[in-house]
Design an enzyme around this catalytic site. Structure first.
Site, PDB file in Angstrom:
ATOM      1  N   HIS A 177      -0.922  -1.194  -4.395  1.00 15.75           N
ATOM      2  CA  HIS A 177      -2.221  -0.879  -3.812  1.00 15.75           C
ATOM      3  C   HIS A 177      -2.352   0.634  -3.621  1.00 15.75           C
ATOM      4  O   HIS A 177      -1.560   1.253  -2.910  1.00 15.75           O
ATOM      5  CB  HIS A 177      -2.354  -1.606  -2.472  1.00 15.75           C
ATOM      6  CG  HIS A 177      -3.716  -1.585  -1.878  1.00 15.75           C
ATOM      7  ND1 HIS A 177      -4.741  -2.392  -2.306  1.00 15.75           N
ATOM      8  CD2 HIS A 177      -4.228  -0.840  -0.865  1.00 15.75           C
ATOM      9  CE1 HIS A 177      -5.819  -2.154  -1.579  1.00 15.75           C
ATOM     10  NE2 HIS A 177      -5.540  -1.217  -0.700  1.00 15.75           N
TER      11      HIS A 177
ATOM     12  N   SER B 170       0.847  -1.197   0.000  1.00 15.83           N
ATOM     13  CA  SER B 170       0.000   0.000   0.000  1.00 15.83           C
ATOM     14  C   SER B 170       0.880   1.245   0.000  1.00 15.83           C
ATOM     15  O   SER B 170       1.612   1.509   0.957  1.00 15.83           O
ATOM     16  CB  SER B 170      -0.909   0.003   1.228  1.00 15.83           C
ATOM     17  OG  SER B 170      -1.517   1.271   1.323  1.00 15.83           O
TER      18      SER B 170
ATOM     19  N   HIS C  82      -8.031   0.857  -4.660  1.00 13.66           N
ATOM     20  CA  HIS C  82      -9.021   0.607  -3.602  1.00 13.66           C
ATOM     21  C   HIS C  82      -9.788   1.900  -3.360  1.00 13.66           C
ATOM     22  O   HIS C  82      -9.265   2.832  -2.763  1.00 13.66           O
ATOM     23  CB  HIS C  82      -8.278   0.135  -2.348  1.00 13.66           C
ATOM     24  CG  HIS C  82      -9.160  -0.135  -1.181  1.00 13.66           C
ATOM     25  ND1 HIS C  82      -8.670  -0.391   0.087  1.00 13.66           N
ATOM     26  CD2 HIS C  82     -10.521  -0.222  -1.075  1.00 13.66           C
ATOM     27  CE1 HIS C  82      -9.682  -0.593   0.927  1.00 13.66           C
ATOM     28  NE2 HIS C  82     -10.817  -0.485   0.246  1.00 13.66           N
TER      29      HIS C  82
ATOM     30  N   MET D 227     -12.089   3.931  -1.474  1.00 12.98           N
ATOM     31  CA  MET D 227     -12.823   4.133  -0.220  1.00 12.98           C
ATOM     32  C   MET D 227     -13.568   5.461  -0.354  1.00 12.98           C
ATOM     33  O   MET D 227     -13.268   6.462   0.314  1.00 12.98           O
ATOM     34  CB  MET D 227     -11.836   4.149   0.950  1.00 12.98           C
ATOM     35  CG  MET D 227     -11.376   2.749   1.315  1.00 12.98           C
ATOM     36  SD  MET D 227      -9.981   2.757   2.457  1.00 12.98           S
ATOM     37  CE  MET D 227      -8.680   3.003   1.286  1.00 12.98           C
TER      38      MET D 227
ATOM     39  N   ASP E 181      -4.766   3.493  -2.283  1.00 12.41           N
ATOM     40  CA  ASP E 181      -5.924   3.776  -1.430  1.00 12.41           C
ATOM     41  C   ASP E 181      -6.459   5.173  -1.696  1.00 12.41           C
ATOM     42  O   ASP E 181      -5.852   6.162  -1.281  1.00 12.41           O
ATOM     43  CB  ASP E 181      -5.514   3.680   0.049  1.00 12.41           C
ATOM     44  CG  ASP E 181      -5.292   2.241   0.492  1.00 12.41           C
ATOM     45  OD1 ASP E 181      -6.189   1.415   0.282  1.00 12.41           O
ATOM     46  OD2 ASP E 181      -4.217   1.960   1.053  1.00 12.41           O
TER      47      ASP E 181
ATOM     48  N   MET F 220     -11.645  -6.397   4.468  1.00 10.40           N
ATOM     49  CA  MET F 220     -10.921  -5.433   5.310  1.00 10.40           C
ATOM     50  C   MET F 220     -10.620  -6.084   6.659  1.00 10.40           C
ATOM     51  O   MET F 220     -11.524  -6.604   7.323  1.00 10.40           O
ATOM     52  CB  MET F 220     -11.760  -4.163   5.545  1.00 10.40           C
ATOM     53  CG  MET F 220     -11.926  -3.244   4.349  1.00 10.40           C
ATOM     54  SD  MET F 220     -10.398  -2.648   3.573  1.00 10.40           S
ATOM     55  CE  MET F 220      -9.495  -1.932   4.950  1.00 10.40           C
TER      56      MET F 220
ATOM     57  N   MET G 211      -9.231   7.892  -0.867  1.00 10.24           N
ATOM     58  CA  MET G 211     -10.213   8.203   0.193  1.00 10.24           C
ATOM     59  C   MET G 211     -10.796   9.590  -0.043  1.00 10.24           C
ATOM     60  O   MET G 211     -10.047  10.504  -0.399  1.00 10.24           O
ATOM     61  CB  MET G 211      -9.524   8.207   1.561  1.00 10.24           C
ATOM     62  CG  MET G 211      -8.751   6.942   1.874  1.00 10.24           C
ATOM     63  SD  MET G 211      -8.020   7.082   3.523  1.00 10.24           S
ATOM     64  CE  MET G 211      -6.942   5.657   3.535  1.00 10.24           C
TER      65      MET G 211
ATOM     66  N   ASP H  34      -6.584  -6.763   3.719  1.00  6.43           N
ATOM     67  CA  ASP H  34      -6.041  -5.408   3.760  1.00  6.43           C
ATOM     68  C   ASP H  34      -6.225  -4.820   5.150  1.00  6.43           C
ATOM     69  O   ASP H  34      -7.360  -4.656   5.623  1.00  6.43           O
ATOM     70  CB  ASP H  34      -6.791  -4.560   2.711  1.00  6.43           C
ATOM     71  CG  ASP H  34      -6.276  -3.129   2.624  1.00  6.43           C
ATOM     72  OD1 ASP H  34      -5.231  -2.823   3.231  1.00  6.43           O
ATOM     73  OD2 ASP H  34      -6.931  -2.334   1.933  1.00  6.43           O
TER      74      ASP H  34
END
Ligand code: DX5
Ligand code: ZN
Length: 231
Positions: free
Chosen positions: A36, A11, A69, A71, A38, A143, A40, A181
């Site tokens: 990865h 990540s 990913h 979110m 992330d 998760m 957000m 994750d």
């Protein structure tokens, strides 16, 4: 699940952000199978990270597939943007206020854009809630922390959920990737692999390790051993 490979996905959230390009190259040199990313939005999770331009910039300096990913509350709006940024896979969450039909539509669109599609569940969401979506995904992301921040502690009570999803995928004869994750390290990678996880997001335990290659190799070796023993 004969055709599944054990893979690592460091990540980038845990990297040294003042040296992003070097950090992407370091992950690739360490043998990471994918990267990865992330994303957000400060709405779906109580934090903000980075956006699509950063994904595109990172994609430009590596051959690692971009494992995105999302979110965020409305990931379906950004599927084409992410394709254009070089994403290889998009993971969306199931509790974003869409019906199952709308989630299926989003997952189909991800695949129609040439990417792999994945669905993720927050810790409080039971395995069964994503079973109707299984025909439309290449991967399920379980998760193992509450999403929003790196560096949290792995939740061992997610193990039965991983097992339940692997059981259901096997029952349907699906070669489904199961990604874990949150707080993943060598020790709990083995525990999650033993119950069916095969893709490991590793943030703090890879980027912040003294030797990233050694850390990823250890996660992979431990998972490979446990995954095979779990067959
Ligand atoms: C948490 C993110 C994770 C996180 C993983 O919201 O989805 O991908 O960055 O980092 P570690 O391995 O430090 O928990
Ligand atoms: Zn993540």
């Amino acid at each position: 699940m004969k055709n599944l490979k054990i893979q690592t996905s460091p990540s980038i959230l845990a990297c040294d952000w003042l040296h992003l390009e070097d950090e992407v190259r370091r992950a690739e040199a360490a043998g990471a199978d994918m990267l990865h990313c992330d994303i957000m939005d400060g709405m779906f999770v109580p934090n903000m990270s980075f956006g699509f331009d950063i994904v595109k910039l990172m994609h430009g300096v590596t051959k690692m597939p971009m494992d995105v990913h999302m979110m965020t509350s409305a990931p379906q709006k950004y599927i084409e943007v992410l394709r254009d940024a070089g994403a290889a896979m998009i993971t969306i969450h199931n509790d974003i206020g869409l019906s199952d039909d709308e989630l299926v539509e989003a997952l189909k669109k991800i695949r129609a854009c040439g990417m792999k599609a994945a669905i993720s569940l927050r810790p409080k969401i039971p395995a069964e809630s994503i079973f109707p979506l299984l025909p439309y995904v290449d991967m399920v992301l379980v998760m193992t922390v509450e999403p929003g921040f790196g560096g949290q502690k792995f939740m061992a009570d997610m193990l039965p959920k991983i097992a339940a999803i692997r059981y259901e995928a096997d029952r349907r004869g699906m070669d489904l990737d199961i990604q874990v994750d949150g707080g993943i390290n060598e020790e709990n990678a083995a525990r999650t692999a033993a119950v069916g996880a095969n893709v490991f997001v590793v943030g703090t335990a890879s980027f912040r390790a003294p030797d990233m290659k050694e850390a990823l190799d250890k996660v992979k070796a431990a998972a490979e051993k446990a995954f095979l023993s779990g067959l």
